[in-house]
Design an enzyme around this catalytic site. Structure first.
Site, PDB file in Angstrom:
ATOM      1  N   ASP A  27       0.841  -1.192   0.000  1.00 35.86           N
ATOM      2  CA  ASP A  27       0.000   0.000   0.000  1.00 35.86           C
ATOM      3  C   ASP A  27       0.877   1.243   0.000  1.00 35.86           C
ATOM      4  O   ASP A  27       2.072   1.186   0.326  1.00 35.86           O
ATOM      5  CB  ASP A  27      -0.883   0.042   1.256  1.00 35.86           C
ATOM      6  CG  ASP A  27      -1.864  -1.114   1.320  1.00 35.86           C
ATOM      7  OD1 ASP A  27      -2.072  -1.776   0.293  1.00 35.86           O
ATOM      8  OD2 ASP A  27      -2.406  -1.344   2.418  1.00 35.86           O
ATOM      9  N   ASP A  38       1.103   4.539   2.113  1.00 39.85           N
ATOM     10  CA  ASP A  38       0.632   5.151   3.350  1.00 39.85           C
ATOM     11  C   ASP A  38       0.982   6.633   3.361  1.00 39.85           C
ATOM     12  O   ASP A  38       2.147   7.005   3.161  1.00 39.85           O
ATOM     13  CB  ASP A  38       1.268   4.470   4.561  1.00 39.85           C
ATOM     14  CG  ASP A  38       0.862   3.011   4.678  1.00 39.85           C
ATOM     15  OD1 ASP A  38      -0.340   2.756   4.804  1.00 39.85           O
ATOM     16  OD2 ASP A  38       1.749   2.131   4.622  1.00 39.85           O
TER      17      ASP A  38
END
Length: 218
Positions: free
Chosen positions: A143, A145
């Site tokens: 991901d 962040d």
């Protein structure tokens, strides 16, 4: 890079130790921790207010299982980089070997719109760690962040822009909003109609308004 004389380390900041062996000598460190490697590897500031006058930090290894939390003295820090530093410096542009990773592609795609929208933002998590040092802990499924600093409630235009960027980015984007009282997930707030789990220095609290500490419930 933030000046240590003017800035108190905040959650998600990255710090390097002047003398790792001395700074961490009180702790029984896990076997995967390499003190010599910590001369060039940052620690991540975390939320934990149990020790007054000390800074809570986390050490990370090569896997998710390799995490260790401890505290250091402010004087042990020789360098500090904030998530906002990484964003302002466009740190990913000097790491062409990372350009094909979805998280970095997403970062490159949304950086300018975030700035144009007047949003105070920075890079955290695996992407921030990787951009701050020579160790790459990103992979194709990582991901992206981000942190958004908001001393006051985000205006509707900011919420709309952040939601659209999350929706259209070429990787999953996890945005944490940092208020003066703690941090919360933007996606949780958008999905839940307002109520969020606010991460504070003294543990998580369920809040209807993360900018007003009084209504919070443990």
């Amino acid at each position: 890079m933030a000046s240590l004389n003017l800035y108190s380390p905040a959650p998600h900041d990255l710090v390097w130790l002047d003398d790792p062996a001395s700074a961490l000598e009180r702790d029984a460190l896990p076997a995967w921790v390499s003190l010599p490697a910590l001369r060039d590897t940052p620690l991540v500031v975390r939320r934990d207010g149990r020790r007054q006058g000390e800074i809570p930090v986390g050490l990370r290894g090569l896997t998710r299982a390799e995490r260790f939390g401890t505290w250091i003295a402010p004087a042990a820090i020789r360098r500090l980089v904030t998530p906002m530093d990484l964003a302002a410096q466009r740190a990913w542009r000097v790491r062409p070997e990372l350009a094909a990773l979805p998280a970095i592609r997403a970062l490159a795609a949304i950086a300018d719109p975030l700035d144009a929208g007047g949003i105070r933002w920075g890079v955290t998590g695996s992407a921030g760690f990787t951009l701050a040092c020579a160790r790459n802990v990103l992979h194709a499924g990582s991901d992206l962040d981000l942190i958004v600093r908001a001393d006051r409630p985000l205006p509707p235009g900011h919420l709309y822009l952040l939601g659209e960027l999350q929706r259209t980015a070429p990787a999953r984007v996890d945005i944490q909003v940092a208020t003066p009282y703690g941090g919360f997930s933007l996606l949780e707030r958008l999905r839940g109609g307002g109520r969020v789990l606010l991460k504070t220095d003294h543990g998580p609290r369920l809040c209807d308004d993360p900018w007003q500490p009084a209504p919070c419930r443990s």
